[in-house]
Enzyme design. Structure first.
Site, short mmCIF file in Angstrom:
data_model
loop_
_atom_site.label_atom_id
_atom_site.label_comp_id
_atom_site.label_asym_id
_atom_site.label_seq_id
_atom_site.Cartn_x
_atom_site.Cartn_y
_atom_site.Cartn_z
CG HIS A 18 34.27 -46.92 -64.99
ND1 HIS A 18 34.59 -45.56 -64.90
CD2 HIS A 18 35.35 -47.69 -64.11
CE1 HIS A 18 35.36 -45.61 -64.08
NE2 HIS A 18 36.06 -46.68 -63.67
CE LYS A 42 39.70 -42.57 -52.47
NZ LYS A 42 39.07 -43.62 -53.66
NE ARG A 91 42.57 -49.49 -64.62
CZ ARG A 91 42.35 -48.32 -63.85
NH1 ARG A 91 42.11 -47.28 -64.57
NH2 ARG A 91 42.25 -48.33 -62.65
CB SER A 129 38.67 -42.07 -62.54
OG SER A 129 37.54 -42.84 -63.09
P1 ADP Z 1 38.04 -47.12 -57.16
O1 ADP Z 1 38.00 -46.06 -56.47
O2 ADP Z 1 37.13 -48.45 -56.33
O3 ADP Z 1 39.25 -48.00 -57.56
P2 ADP Z 1 37.18 -46.52 -59.98
O4 ADP Z 1 36.23 -45.85 -60.17
O5 ADP Z 1 38.40 -46.06 -60.08
O6 ADP Z 1 37.17 -47.14 -58.20
O7 ADP Z 1 37.11 -48.08 -60.60
C1 ADP Z 1 36.01 -48.83 -60.44
C2 ADP Z 1 36.49 -50.28 -61.37
O8 ADP Z 1 36.60 -50.13 -62.56
C3 ADP Z 1 37.68 -50.86 -60.77
O9 ADP Z 1 37.60 -52.11 -60.69
C4 ADP Z 1 38.78 -50.42 -61.57
O10 ADP Z 1 39.62 -51.39 -62.03
C5 ADP Z 1 37.76 -50.56 -63.03
N1 ADP Z 1 38.30 -49.69 -64.12
C6 ADP Z 1 38.88 -48.37 -63.96
N2 ADP Z 1 39.20 -48.02 -65.23
C7 ADP Z 1 38.83 -48.68 -66.19
C8 ADP Z 1 39.19 -48.91 -67.38
N3 ADP Z 1 39.82 -48.20 -68.13
N4 ADP Z 1 38.84 -50.40 -68.03
C9 ADP Z 1 38.08 -51.40 -67.42
N5 ADP Z 1 38.12 -50.99 -65.85
C10 ADP Z 1 38.52 -49.98 -65.19
#
Ligand code: ADP
Length: 160
Positions: A18, A42, A91, A129
């Site tokens: 992120h 959630k 990703r 995450s």
């Molecule tokens: P959500 O619950 O909305 O999917 P996340 O917190 O999991 O939110 O992810 C937010 C954004 O960050 C999404 O666009 C996701 O694809 C991106 N993201 C998650 N992990 C990574 C990573 N390792 N590298 C780049 N982008 C990521």
């Protein structure tokens, strides 16, 4: 007009993946607003207010990054902020399938919004995450995947 991007997500927790999207987003936009969605249905693993503080600490030197929490549709939140861009990371093809639908719906709700996708930097692609939550739940250190130390989390909890 200032180019403001909202980077929405659960960030449970916020990872180095992120962080990379935010830092690269700063080269494209005047301001990046990290929006932690507070989805009442959630249950979170890392508390919302604590994660907000850890993210703020991560970007304390970046004047053009700020962090908010929101409890509304992402598109409505972007409109209120004056953000005309949503920033998201991609990703893999699974992310693409999901993001494709969401971005169409966001434009249905707020026609002026444009979603900008950044392809993940390769070394950070495996970071998710949900995997970090699983590792942490069973006592495995996850600091290598995070842009802050979780010992900060313990400090923040103690101050509550
Ligand atoms: P959500 O619950 O909305 O999917 P996340 O917190 O999991 O939110 O992810 C937010 C954004 O960050 C999404 O666009 C996701 O694809 C991106 N993201 C998650 N992990 C990574 C990573 N390792 N590298 C780049 N982008 C990521």
């Amino acid at each position: 007009m200032k180019r403001i991007a909202l980077f929405p997500g659960s960030f449970d927790p916020f990872t180095k993946g992120h962080e990379d999207i935010v830092l690269r987003g700063l080269r494209l936009f005047d301001e990046v607003v990290i929006g932690i969605g507070n989805n009442a249905t959630k249950k979170r693993y890392f508390p919302l207010d604590v994660m907000k503080q850890l993210i703020e600490k991560t970007f304390e030197r970046e004047r053009n990054v700020r962090t908010i929490t929101y409890d509304d549709l992402t598109a409505h939140t972007a409109r209120e902020l004056g953000a005309t861009f949503l920033l998201r990371g991609l990703r893999n093809t699974t992310d693409f399938e999901y993001e494709n639908g969401i971005s169409q719906v966001n434009r249905y709700v707020y026609a002026e919004i444009e979603t900008v996708f950044l392809i993940t930097s390769p070394p950070l692609a495996p970071i998710s995450s949900s995997i970090i939550r699983d590792l942490h739940r069973y006592g495995q250190s996850v600091d290598d995947f995070l842009p802050y130390s979780l010992s900060e989390l313990n400090k923040l909890n103690r101050d509550d």
